[in-house]
Scaffold this active site. Structure first.
Site, PDB file in Angstrom:
ATOM      1  N   THR A  46       0.800  -1.230   0.000  1.00 28.23           N
ATOM      2  CA  THR A  46       0.000   0.000   0.000  1.00 28.23           C
ATOM      3  C   THR A  46       0.832   1.278   0.000  1.00 28.23           C
ATOM      4  OG1 THR A  46      -0.163  -0.062   2.424  1.00 28.23           O
ATOM      5  CG2 THR A  46      -1.927  -1.111   1.161  1.00 28.23           C
ATOM      6  N   THR A  67      -1.614  -7.129  -1.263  1.00 27.01           N
ATOM      7  CA  THR A  67      -2.455  -6.647  -0.163  1.00 27.01           C
ATOM      8  C   THR A  67      -3.921  -6.812  -0.535  1.00 27.01           C
ATOM      9  OG1 THR A  67      -2.489  -4.404  -1.069  1.00 27.01           O
ATOM     10  CG2 THR A  67      -0.758  -4.912   0.527  1.00 27.01           C
ATOM     11  N   ARG A 209      -9.874   0.550   6.989  1.00 26.09           N
ATOM     12  CA  ARG A 209      -9.153   1.715   6.495  1.00 26.09           C
ATOM     13  C   ARG A 209      -9.364   2.866   7.473  1.00 26.09           C
ATOM     14  NH1 ARG A 209      -6.411  -1.107   4.255  1.00 26.09           N
ATOM     15  NH2 ARG A 209      -5.964  -1.380   2.032  1.00 26.09           N
ATOM     16  N   GLU A 238      -1.982   8.119   8.034  1.00 27.68           N
ATOM     17  CA  GLU A 238      -0.802   7.281   8.297  1.00 27.68           C
ATOM     18  C   GLU A 238       0.342   7.692   7.375  1.00 27.68           C
ATOM     19  OE1 GLU A 238      -1.644   3.149   7.775  1.00 27.68           O
ATOM     20  OE2 GLU A 238      -3.314   3.133   9.180  1.00 27.68           O
ATOM     21  N   HIS A 255      -1.238  -0.630  12.095  1.00 26.60           N
ATOM     22  CA  HIS A 255      -1.721  -1.178  10.819  1.00 26.60           C
ATOM     23  C   HIS A 255      -1.097  -2.555  10.561  1.00 26.60           C
ATOM     24  CE1 HIS A 255      -3.258   0.053   6.562  1.00 26.60           C
ATOM     25  NE2 HIS A 255      -3.439  -1.239   6.782  1.00 26.60           N
ATOM     26  N   GLY A 258      -3.475  -7.523   9.764  1.00 28.38           N
ATOM     27  CA  GLY A 258      -3.346  -8.571   8.752  1.00 28.38           C
ATOM     28  C   GLY A 258      -1.933  -9.068   8.554  1.00 28.38           C
TER      29      GLY A 258
END
Length: 382
Positions: A46, A67, A209, A238, A255, A258
Site C-alpha cells: 500500500t 495486499t 481503512r 498514516e 496497521h 493482517g
C-alpha cells in the site's frame, strides 16, 4: 529478460521470480516514475502510489499488489492505459480474524466479559468480515451482519441496517473498503452521529481503512466517555497519526492486523501467481515456503477453575499477545513504519496445537471452530 520492480518488504518474494525475471527491490515509498521507466511489472504494497504520476511514460504492463486493499492504485487510470492490476483479496482474512479474536479475548481477561451475553455488529461481511462473524458465532455471541451491497445483490433479509443495531451492539467492528462517494460511501461512516447512538460501554474496532472513522469525532466521543473504548489498527493520515487519539484509545496498533506470516505468504503467493499468468511464466502454482514455526506451537491449559471464555482467551492470547503491539506503538509513534516493516513472526491459529487438561467437549469444539490446528483433550494425570 522481464524486468520487475518490487517492494523490498514483501516477504518470501526474494528468489521466487529471479529465474524468470530481473527483479529490483526497493523501499515501497521510494519507488518513483524514474525507477519504473523500463519495468514491465510492479509488485507492491500500500505504500507505493500507483497513479499517473508514477506510471505515465513507463513500460509497466502489470501491477500486482500483495495486499487486500487497492486504494493506493488509480484503477481507472490504469485500466484506461492498458495496465493490468491485481490485489490479493482475502489473503489476510485469517490474520485479521485472529486480531479480532485477541480483542475479544482481552475483553474476557481484562474486562471480565461473558461473550454469550454480548453482541457484535460486523460492518462489511466480505472475505474478512465473514470470518470474524463466524468466529463470534462460534464463541456464542449474538452477531449482527451489516453489508448493504450484499443485501441488495442477494436480496437477503439476514443482513440488518447499521442504524437499527448500533444502539444494541457491544462491539462494532469495521471491515469495509474505503469508498469516498456513492450509495455505499464508507468515508467517515463512523461519525459523530453514529458514535452518539452507541451504547455507553460499546467498543469500536477498526482494522479496515483509517478514513472509515472520523478521528475527530472518535476523539470527542472517547474524551466525553460516550462509548466504552476503541481498538484502532488503521488511522487517518498514516504514518503521521494523531498522538492525542492514540492516548485515548484502549488498544492502538500500527496497521498490522493482517500481518501474520501466513497472511503475508498468501499475499505474496497470489501476486507471484498473477504475474506468472499474465506473462506466461509457468509458475501459476507457485507457493511460498519456509514459514517460521511459532516459538511455542503447543500450549497446555489446565481448565480447572476456568470458564470456557477464559480457556479460549488463554489459547488466543498465546498465539497473539495483542498488548505487545499496542506497547510498541505507544513507545514511539515515529516508528510507525518501522514497526510494520520489522514486524515479528506471528502465526495464525492453524499453526498451534492446544492440549486441554480437564477440559470439556464444548471448549474443544469452540477452539476447533475458530480455527486451531489441533485440539487434544486429556484427563488429569494421563
Amino acid at each position: 529478460m522481464l524486468k520487475i520492480v518490487a517492494d523490498d518488504k514483501i516477504p518470501f518474494l526474494t528468489g521466487a521470480l529471479e529465474p524468470k525475471a530481473e527483479v529490483k527491490y526497493m523501499a515501497g515509498g521510494d519507488i518513483s516514475n524514474e525507477d519504473l521507466k523500463n519495468a514491465d511489472a510492479l509488485i507492491t504494497r500500500t505504500r507505493t502510489k500507483c497513479n499517473e504520476g508514477s506510471l505515465n511514460g513507463t513500460s509497466v504492463k502489470m501491477i500486482a499488489s500483495a495486499t487486500i486493499g487497492f486504494d493506493h492504485i488509480d484503477t481507472n487510470w490504469c485500466e484506461q492505459n492498458n495496465i493490468k492490476w491485481t490485489n490479493a483479496p482475502g489473503c489476510n482474512s485469517e490474520s485479521v480474524k485472529q486480531y479480532l479474536g485477541a480483542v475479544l479475548a482481552l475483553l474476557v481477561s481484562e474486562k471480565k466479559w461473558v461473550l454469550k451475553d454480548r453482541s457484535i455488529a460486523v460492518v462489511g461481511v466480505g472475505n474478512v468480515g465473514s470470518k470474524v462473524s463466524a468466529m463470534a458465532k462460534a464463541l456464542g455471541m449474538t452477531v449482527y451482519e451489516i453489508d448493504p451491497p450484499r443485501a441488495r445483490q442477494e436480496n437477503n433479509m439476514h443482513f440488518v441496517n447499521l442504524t437499527d443495531v448500533v444502539n444494541k451492539a457491544d462491539v462494532i467492528t469495521f471491515h469495509t473498503p474505503l469508498s469516498k462517494t456513492g450509495e455505499d460511501k464508507t468515508l467517515h461512516l463512523c461519525d459523530d452521529n453514529l458514535l452518539k447512538c452507541m451504547k455507553s460501554d460499546a467498543i469500536v474496532v477498526n482494522s479496515s481503512r483509517g478514513e472509515v472513522i472520523d478521528g475527530q469525532s472518535l476523539k470527542a466521543a472517547l474524551t466525553e466517555k460516550q462509548i466504552g473504548g476503541a481498538v484502532i489498527d488503521v488511522w487517518e493520515n498514516e504514518p503521521a497519526i494523531d498522538k492525542n487519539l492514540v492516548d485515548l484509545v484502549w488498544i492502538g496498533t500500527p496497521h498490522i492486523a493482517g500481518y501474520s506470516k501466513d497472511g503475508k505468504a498468501k499475499g505474496t503467493q497470489m501476486s507471484v501467481q498473477a504475474i506468472s499468468r499474465f506473462f506466461k511464466l509457468g509458475m501459476d502454482d507457485w507457493e511460498a515456503s519456509g514459514l517460521p514455526l511459532p516459538e511455542q506451537a503447543q500450549l497446555e491449559i489446565n481448565c480447572v477453575g476456568l470458564t470456557e471464555d477464559e480457556v479460549i482467551a488463554r489459547a488466543i492470547l498465546h498465539t497473539y499477545p495483542l498488548f505487545n503491539d499496542d506497547a510498541d506503538l505507544r513507545g514511539d509513534l515515529a516508528k510507525f513504519e518501522y514497526l510494520r516493516g520489522a514486524y515479528p513472526v506471528r502465526r495464525e491459529f492453524k499453526a498451534y496445537q492446544i492440549v486441554l487438561e480437564n477440559g470439556n467437549e464444548s471448549m474443544l469444539k469452540k477452539l476447533i471452530d475458530i480455527g486451531f490446528g489441533k485440539v487434544i483433550k486429556k484427563m488429569s494425570g494421563r
